[in-house]
Design a protein around this motif. Sequence first.
Motif, PDB file in Angstrom:
ATOM      1  N   ALA A  61       0.831  -1.200   0.000  1.00 38.95           N
ATOM      2  CA  ALA A  61       0.000   0.000   0.000  1.00 38.95           C
ATOM      3  C   ALA A  61       0.865   1.248   0.000  1.00 38.95           C
ATOM      4  N   ASP A  62       0.248   2.366  -0.323  1.00 37.84           N
ATOM      5  CA  ASP A  62       0.960   3.643  -0.276  1.00 37.84           C
ATOM      6  C   ASP A  62       1.057   4.133   1.166  1.00 37.84           C
ATOM      7  N   HIS A  63       1.583   5.332   1.351  1.00 35.85           N
ATOM      8  CA  HIS A  63       1.813   5.850   2.707  1.00 35.85           C
ATOM      9  C   HIS A  63       0.510   6.194   3.430  1.00 35.85           C
ATOM     10  N   LYS A  64      -0.611   6.237   2.686  1.00 37.36           N
ATOM     11  CA  LYS A  64      -1.905   6.513   3.311  1.00 37.36           C
ATOM     12  C   LYS A  64      -2.702   5.236   3.572  1.00 37.36           C
ATOM     13  N   GLY A  65      -2.162   4.098   3.148  1.00 41.23           N
ATOM     14  CA  GLY A  65      -2.835   2.833   3.387  1.00 41.23           C
ATOM     15  C   GLY A  65      -3.661   2.332   2.231  1.00 41.23           C
ATOM     16  N   LYS A  66      -3.587   2.961   1.067  1.00 43.62           N
ATOM     17  CA  LYS A  66      -4.342   2.498  -0.094  1.00 43.62           C
ATOM     18  C   LYS A  66      -3.521   1.462  -0.860  1.00 43.62           C
ATOM     19  N   MET A  67      -4.162   0.333  -1.181  1.00 45.03           N
ATOM     20  CA  MET A  67      -3.457  -0.745  -1.858  1.00 45.03           C
ATOM     21  C   MET A  67      -3.033  -0.321  -3.256  1.00 45.03           C
ATOM     22  N   VAL A 117       6.240   0.925   6.687  1.00 44.65           N
ATOM     23  CA  VAL A 117       7.584   1.058   6.118  1.00 44.65           C
ATOM     24  C   VAL A 117       8.029   2.515   6.235  1.00 44.65           C
ATOM     25  N   PHE A 118       9.082   2.735   6.994  1.00 44.48           N
ATOM     26  CA  PHE A 118       9.615   4.082   7.193  1.00 44.48           C
ATOM     27  C   PHE A 118      10.936   4.235   6.445  1.00 44.48           C
ATOM     28  N   ILE A 124       6.488   5.717   4.376  1.00 46.90           N
ATOM     29  CA  ILE A 124       6.470   5.766   2.920  1.00 46.90           C
ATOM     30  C   ILE A 124       5.563   4.698   2.305  1.00 46.90           C
ATOM     31  N   ALA A 125       5.204   3.662   3.078  1.00 45.53           N
ATOM     32  CA  ALA A 125       4.390   2.579   2.534  1.00 45.53           C
ATOM     33  C   ALA A 125       3.944   1.664   3.669  1.00 45.53           C
TER      34      ALA A 125
END
Length: 624
Positions: A61-67, A117-118, A124-125
Amino acid sequence: MPATIIETNNTPFAKKDIDPVTLDIIENALRNARVEMDATLVRTAMSPGIREQGDAFPLIADHKGKMIVGQFGSFIDGFLRQFDGTLEDGDMVLLSDPYSCEGAVSHNNDWLVLLPVFKDGRLIAYTAMFGHQSDIGGKVVGSMPINAKSVFEEGVRIPPVKIWRKGEYNDDLMKLVMHQTRKPDWCQADLNALVASCRVAARRVIEMAERFGDDIYISATQELLARNHRAMKQLIGMAIGEEKVSFEDYICDDGMGYGPYKIKCTMWRDGEKVILDFDGTDPQSQASINFLLNENMFKMFFGIYMIMIFDPQILFNDGFYDLIEVRIPEGSLLKPKFPAALSGRTHALGRIFDILGGLLGQKTPEFLNAAGFSSSPHLFYSGYDKQGEWFQLFQIGFGGIPGRPLGDGPDGHSLWPGFTNVPNEFLERYFPLVIERYETAADSGGAGLHRGGNGIHMTYRFLCEGTISIHDDRWFVPPWGVNGGLPGKRARKILEKADGTQEIVGNKVEEIHVAENDQLHFITWGGGGWGDPLERDPDLIGKEVVQGLVTVNGALDYGVVVNEQGIVDVGATEDLRASIRAQRPELSTFDFGPDIETLRANCEQETGLPAPIQPVWQTMKEPK
């Protein structure tokens, strides 16, 4: 209270223009990272369900939690709303309780690992993977009691907890969790595999960000989401009308003698948005066939179905979710109230795909699929072998995939594209049994221009005394055909004792005793047919007779007269087809077979099993 993200670097990401080549490289790198997650998992896990069958689902997913890439849709937004805690560098979260994450995982057996993931102090993800654990305790071996009346009977429930906190492993917590399972060696290995898969994907994300720059990487993920949004907007406008269409299908029974249970969905387009309303779905069951359907998960199902039918090249992700609104009544079979049991939710999960097919094809019948996704057959076998060692098997079986606009449904194939069968050699090597038969069930696929996929006839001979449990469906309500295609045949299970006597057993049963040399004939349903069977090439039917896919009698459903050698009698076939055309009514879009009451009246004669009893739900009276 929502989760708190702790970042040591609060610099916002800058939006960058992405050229097509860079976007393509990042997209395919993410796809490959997802494949690498799967490869890491199967090389590390121990249970047959994950290692051999692939019952696990990755997500990046992206940094906002969207797959961005994955298979089951993003649950992270729901998790972030529910998790009352912090997330920071070095943390990793484990959970399995469906009620704690809005149904993102749908029963306690699915263990989900989530890794934020930092990079350089900024989130960042996210990477995540969940997999089906073969045993998590509970009242029965395999932890999926079909007769459970509460989620508390279904094994250990894990709320969102940190198994790694700032890089430190929570060993005591995991000892406590592993103490609940009958197979702690499998459980621990499978959990380690989930963790390793998430870490592999996290490394790949960081490598991409280091190669292209953080801002470019983040901007690329947002463009992938936006591109998906644009594509789905076009598909929705093309395929979904403003006029309401409804479709309903049934789960045959609940394993406690009651059924069938109706799932109904109504669909329409309101401007650019699709509305999917499950009003009319039956109330929740007293047994475990309830399915706590996460709205985002269903949006992903809808998107997968749309994309695979209309434009398979599209990368499906979370970008289109704001184009879909899902309404599910509280207290229904698809949104049961805590602490309703959930372990048998697979039947409703499979039926959702049949319902989607019935909905999406009504405006464009040429894109319509027949029924056949339907369920995910399970077999459990456990006991002590002749050396006194405990064994337990959990295996997922396959039915017939529906006939489709582009061709026949595959024979004996999984509902999920990534699943594979457990090799018979593996079963015979590690469990006290012999596979006497593994073949397609001839004629079980519904006749049509495009034949429904045949189900599987698999015969197990048990070499040790033990107990078996069976979870399957489509034994009472057949998989329907479309555009003139006929329904598929129904599932059945036959227990043959060592002395040769046979007993028809139910398709949802728990803890049946088996003795040495007893055999179980595990026969799954066939997919519904697509299109007029009289239009199918007679020579193809002849080849299928030779291959054992269609019998000489079954060929008559296609109006084909053929012998055992596959030689077609052309004249007799033409006469038979002309006679059938003259006598049959006009072909309908759907062929559901007999209505429910007729099925109920004929059930015992046709299936050897008593008909399920219609459920009756108590309703609260309004005060006067």
